[in-house]
Design an enzyme around this catalytic site. Structure first.
Site, PDB file in Angstrom:
ATOM      1  N   THR A  23       0.844  -1.205   0.000  1.00 26.97           N
ATOM      2  CA  THR A  23       0.000   0.000   0.000  1.00 26.97           C
ATOM      3  C   THR A  23       0.878   1.253   0.000  1.00 26.97           C
ATOM      4  OG1 THR A  23      -0.185   0.300   2.405  1.00 26.97           O
ATOM      5  CG2 THR A  23      -1.719  -1.257   1.377  1.00 26.97           C
ATOM      6  N   TYR A  31       1.357  12.527  14.704  1.00 28.23           N
ATOM      7  CA  TYR A  31       1.993  11.501  13.855  1.00 28.23           C
ATOM      8  C   TYR A  31       2.676  10.459  14.740  1.00 28.23           C
ATOM      9  CZ  TYR A  31       5.235   9.673  10.262  1.00 28.23           C
ATOM     10  OH  TYR A  31       5.969   8.878   9.408  1.00 28.23           O
TER      11      TYR A  31
HETATM   12  P1  NAI Z   1       5.060   9.810   0.465  1.00 25.42           P
HETATM   13  O1  NAI Z   1       4.143  10.925   0.820  1.00 25.42           O
HETATM   14  O2  NAI Z   1       6.227  10.073  -0.415  1.00 25.42           O
HETATM   15  O3  NAI Z   1       4.226   8.587  -0.140  1.00 25.42           O
HETATM   16  C1  NAI Z   1       3.099   8.098   0.550  1.00 25.42           C
HETATM   17  C2  NAI Z   1       2.161   7.416  -0.421  1.00 25.42           C
HETATM   18  O4  NAI Z   1       1.017   6.978   0.338  1.00 25.42           O
HETATM   19  C3  NAI Z   1       1.634   8.360  -1.507  1.00 25.42           C
HETATM   20  O5  NAI Z   1       1.775   7.767  -2.780  1.00 25.42           O
HETATM   21  C4  NAI Z   1       0.174   8.586  -1.130  1.00 25.42           C
HETATM   22  O6  NAI Z   1      -0.671   8.783  -2.255  1.00 25.42           O
HETATM   23  C5  NAI Z   1      -0.150   7.308  -0.390  1.00 25.42           C
HETATM   24  N1  NAI Z   1      -1.306   7.475   0.506  1.00 25.42           N
HETATM   25  C6  NAI Z   1      -1.596   8.542   1.294  1.00 25.42           C
HETATM   26  N2  NAI Z   1      -2.776   8.349   1.902  1.00 25.42           N
HETATM   27  C7  NAI Z   1      -3.236   7.131   1.510  1.00 25.42           C
HETATM   28  C8  NAI Z   1      -4.401   6.369   1.779  1.00 25.42           C
HETATM   29  N3  NAI Z   1      -5.375   6.854   2.576  1.00 25.42           N
HETATM   30  N4  NAI Z   1      -4.520   5.164   1.201  1.00 25.42           N
HETATM   31  C9  NAI Z   1      -3.562   4.679   0.381  1.00 25.42           C
HETATM   32  N5  NAI Z   1      -2.453   5.358   0.053  1.00 25.42           N
HETATM   33  C10 NAI Z   1      -2.291   6.570   0.623  1.00 25.42           C
HETATM   34  O7  NAI Z   1       5.559   9.223   1.868  1.00 25.42           O
HETATM   35  P2  NAI Z   1       6.789   8.264   2.231  1.00 25.42           P
HETATM   36  O8  NAI Z   1       7.848   9.093   2.827  1.00 25.42           O
HETATM   37  O9  NAI Z   1       7.094   7.351   1.125  1.00 25.42           O
HETATM   38  O10 NAI Z   1       6.120   7.449   3.444  1.00 25.42           O
HETATM   39  C11 NAI Z   1       5.770   6.075   3.352  1.00 25.42           C
HETATM   40  C12 NAI Z   1       5.589   5.546   4.751  1.00 25.42           C
HETATM   41  O11 NAI Z   1       6.815   5.691   5.468  1.00 25.42           O
HETATM   42  C13 NAI Z   1       4.528   6.275   5.571  1.00 25.42           C
HETATM   43  O12 NAI Z   1       3.829   5.361   6.388  1.00 25.42           O
HETATM   44  C14 NAI Z   1       5.356   7.226   6.425  1.00 25.42           C
HETATM   45  O13 NAI Z   1       4.684   7.593   7.595  1.00 25.42           O
HETATM   46  C15 NAI Z   1       6.567   6.364   6.689  1.00 25.42           C
HETATM   47  N6  NAI Z   1       7.770   7.085   7.098  1.00 25.42           N
HETATM   48  C16 NAI Z   1       8.345   8.034   6.287  1.00 25.42           C
HETATM   49  C17 NAI Z   1       9.489   8.690   6.694  1.00 25.42           C
HETATM   50  C18 NAI Z   1      10.161   9.744   5.863  1.00 25.42           C
HETATM   51  O14 NAI Z   1      11.104  10.394   6.359  1.00 25.42           O
HETATM   52  N7  NAI Z   1       9.796   9.966   4.624  1.00 25.42           N
HETATM   53  C19 NAI Z   1      10.105   8.405   7.998  1.00 25.42           C
HETATM   54  C20 NAI Z   1       9.430   7.377   8.758  1.00 25.42           C
HETATM   55  C21 NAI Z   1       8.307   6.750   8.308  1.00 25.42           C
END
Ligand code: NAI
Length: 262
Positions: free
Chosen positions: A18, A158
């Site tokens: 996802t 968060y």
């Molecule tokens: P991102 O914003 O680059 O990508 C997130 C993706 O999730 C997007 O494609 C978006 O469309 C999708 N998304 C958002 N809401 C959604 C929903 N309701 N249903 C399905 N898809 C949905 O974020 P990133 O950085 O790739 O984050 C991925 C995961 O990693 C998240 O869970 C985030 O909390 C976690 N994370 C990210 C960090 C960072 O520094 N970027 C650090 C620690 C955790």
């Protein structure tokens, strides 16, 4: 003939990810695909998930809002109609916003909880129901966060949602271990994605720093001395998904370049 299979190969496995259109989820899907799994990419942005799947030569994908139980069920059904029974499910979708608690609205709190905490519950529940109904083994990996291990200022909402993911992962793992289902989480640090770009902009406003100073601060906090790449997380997910991690369950693994070690 001598087998060349390693415990890190995912040949013959079928995976659903996802939040896979971009960022960490996209890197996870690509890494699972490279390791031999047939991968189904899902995202709130369905066309982008499908485009990413085409781009990396994955099996396919489509739209999924992880906060909608019916949509989760439909996405699993679509994936299994094409791939066959899933073995690996990665609940990665997440959102973040930055704000001081005194300025935080109920809507902001609810949105973070809905995607990050409830979304993981709904995806994991759907996976476990299917694994149990078939009597098959299965592997789940949830994307938590460093902020799910240590409270992060400006990210209280968060952090709360990601602590929920860590607790849920531990509890579910113990509940289904005897059924041959493993459940682990990864806790990334400062990962170079669109989410991080947005956080840098908010943080520079809220802390009165330039974006470059915010980035320098992230790197200064990181013993391995650089920003994290999505692939740094993805390779750990591949390990957790495979037989190399066969005796690991209920763990929340820090992938942070050494920031916070517990
Ligand atoms: P991102 O914003 O680059 O990508 C997130 C993706 O999730 C997007 O494609 C978006 O469309 C999708 N998304 C958002 N809401 C959604 C929903 N309701 N249903 C399905 N898809 C949905 O974020 P990133 O950085 O790739 O984050 C991925 C995961 O990693 C998240 O869970 C985030 O909390 C976690 N994370 C990210 C960090 C960072 O520094 N970027 C650090 C620690 C955790």
């Amino acid at each position: 003939m001598t087998s060349t299979a390693t415990p890190f190969s995912l040949d013959g496995r079928r995976a659903l990810v996802t939040g896979a259109a971009r960022g960490i989820g996209r890197a996870i899907a690509a890494a699972l695909n490279r390791a031999g799994a047939a991968v189904w990419l899902t995202d709130l942005d369905g066309p982008a998930a499908q485009a990413a799947a085409r781009c990396m030569g994955a099996a396919g994908g489509g739209a999924l809002d992880v906060t909608d139980a019916g949509a989760v069920e439909a996405a699993f059904a679509a994936a299994e109609a094409t791939l066959g029974p899933l073995d690996i499910v990665v609940a990665n979708a997440g959102i973040s916003t930055m704000n001081r608690v005194v300025d935080l609205s109920e809507a902001e709190w609810d949105a973070n909880m809905a995607v990050n905490a409830k979304g993981v519950f709904l995806v994991d529940r759907c996976a476990v129901r299917r694994f149990l109904a078939r009597g098959t083994r299965g592997v789940i990996v949830n994307t938590a966060s460093l902020a799910g291990k240590v409270g992060a200022p400006l990210l209280a909402h968060y952090s709360a949602s990601k602590f929920a993911v860590v607790g849920f992962t531990q509890a579910l793992a113990r509940e289904v271990a005897a059924d041959g289902i493993r459940v682990n989480a990864v806790c990334p640090g400062f990962v170079r994605t669109g989410m991080q770009e947005r956080e840098i902009a908010w943080e520079s406003t809220l802390r009165g720093m330039t974006p470059d100073e915010v980035v320098a601060d992230y790197i200064r906090q990181t013993p391995l001395g650089r920003l994290e790449e999505p692939e740094d997380v993805a390779d750990v997910v591949v390990f957790l998904a495979g037989d190399g991690a066969r005796f690991m369950t209920g763990q929340a693994i820090n992938v942070t370049g050494g920031v916070y070690t517990t």
